[in-house]
Design an enzyme around this catalytic site. Structure first.
Site, PDB file in Angstrom:
ATOM      1  N   CYS A 189      10.269  -9.549  24.495  1.00  0.00           N
ATOM      2  CA  CYS A 189      11.447  -9.795  23.657  1.00  0.00           C
ATOM      3  C   CYS A 189      12.018 -11.182  23.932  1.00  0.00           C
ATOM      4  O   CYS A 189      11.865 -11.739  25.012  1.00  0.00           O
ATOM      5  CB  CYS A 189      12.520  -8.738  23.915  1.00  0.00           C
ATOM      6  SG  CYS A 189      12.079  -7.106  23.313  1.00  0.00           S
TER       7      CYS A 189
ATOM      8  N   HIS B 214       8.463  -5.928  29.411  1.00  0.00           N
ATOM      9  CA  HIS B 214       9.883  -6.234  29.260  1.00  0.00           C
ATOM     10  C   HIS B 214      10.207  -7.650  29.719  1.00  0.00           C
ATOM     11  O   HIS B 214       9.684  -8.119  30.729  1.00  0.00           O
ATOM     12  CB  HIS B 214      10.730  -5.240  30.051  1.00  0.00           C
ATOM     13  CG  HIS B 214      10.645  -3.844  29.515  1.00  0.00           C
ATOM     14  ND1 HIS B 214      11.201  -3.480  28.311  1.00  0.00           N
ATOM     15  CD2 HIS B 214      10.069  -2.733  30.018  1.00  0.00           C
ATOM     16  CE1 HIS B 214      10.972  -2.190  28.093  1.00  0.00           C
ATOM     17  NE2 HIS B 214      10.276  -1.715  29.114  1.00  0.00           N
TER      18      HIS B 214
END
Length: 109
Positions: free
Chosen positions: A81, A23
């Protein structure tokens, strides 16, 4: 929740492309500060370390799986991301750090 090794990719230190994802707002938040030429050290559960030098940074579409391919070199590919400060998680873009393995036989503990 933690970083994950992509199925079918090489283990860090093994020949090939080791692709790890995590993440952008937790484990891989630090990637926003990585620059070409930086060293990345990966430590295995056995205590062995493997060093890589960052040689490229990319932003790609989430459907672009070319970053996971085996390219005939020992490398580490870190994927998260992008953008790092996005309000909504899970957008269509991925930030990719490419790093080539540095010989470090002396770093095995």
């Amino acid at each position: 929740f933690g970083p994950g090794l992509r199925a079918g990719s090489a283990m860090p230190g093994a020949p090939g492309n080791s692709v790890i994802s995590a993440h952008r707002d937790t484990h891989f938040a630090v990637l926003r500060h990585v620059e070409v030429g930086d060293m990345v050290r990966v430590e295995g559960v056995d205590g062995r370390t493997v060093d890589y030098r960052v040689d490229r940074l990319d932003v790609v579409d989430e459907t672009d799986l070319s970053v996971t391919e085996q390219r005939g070199r020992d490398e580490l590919t870190l994927v998260t991301c992008w953008p790092f400060d996005a309000v909504q998680p899970g957008g269509p873009l991925r930030y990719v750090v490419h790093a080539g393995r540095v010989s470090n036989a002396a770093s095995i503990h």
